[in-house]
Design a protein around this motif. Structure first.
Motif: not given
Length: 188
Positions: A120-137
């Motif tokens: 894998i070279e590209k990730l699409t990151v989605v889910g909860l919560a934008t301002d914590y776990c999505v952002k940090n992942t």
């Protein structure tokens, strides 16, 4: 063409209405998550879960900022029932160490190992919560050399302080993530 993975972050019962730490309208992204999970562009679909021990340091009774949530083995820690699990290839648990925040799915080294094994070279990151776990992942993915897109039609933020989600998206944009402007109303 780059091999892509969809990473669905923490779409769990405790983060949706009625849960211990609900993201406002957190369940409203269920249909979009399922739509993305079916998209043939993704070579791998991963769901992450907060999977905290009883004594996790983020809990208020341990001196942390959050109410007890996503305790291992509880209904609140399970993936939301509206998420089509038949489309999920791998579930990655995170936040198991009581001394770490557990915000990034990359705290579990299995995530990077699985992504590398699948090329894998590209990730699409989605889910909860934008301002914590999505952002940090997403930030950790960028640090590890992955291309990252955040689809705002499939994220929701908790916005402890008004505008936290918008600031998180701007931080991701500055770090090199592509922010896909979604059409879903209020999907930040």
């Amino acid at each position: 063409m780059a091999r892509e993975a969809l990473v669905i972050v923490d779409f769990q019962n405790d983060f949706t209405p009625g849960g211990a730490l609900p993201v406002p309208d957190g369940d409203a992204i269920a249909d979009r998550l399922n739509e993305l999970a079916q998209d043939p562009r993704f070579d791998l679909v991963i769901a992450t879960r907060d999977w905290h021990p009883e004594n996790h340091g983020s809990f208020r009774e341990q001196g942390g900022p959050w109410p007890r949530h996503c305790v291992q083995g509880t209904e609140g820690a399970e993936l939301h029932p509206k998420l089509d699990r038949s489309k999920i290839d791998v579930i990655i648990d995170k936040g198991q160490n009581p001394d770490t925040a557990g915000y990034s799915a990359f705290e579990n080294p299995e995530l990077e190992r699985i992504l590398r094994e699948h090329g894998i070279e590209k990730l699409t990151v989605v889910g909860l919560a934008t301002d914590y776990c999505v952002k940090n992942t997403a930030l950790d993915a960028l640090r590890r050399g992955f291309q990252v897109e955040v689809d705002t039609t499939a994220t929701k933020g908790v916005d402890v302080q008004p505008g936290d989600s918008e600031r998180a998206l701007e931080e991701l944009r500055r770090a090199g993530a592509e922010i896909a402007a979604g059409s879903a109303k209020g999907a930040v």
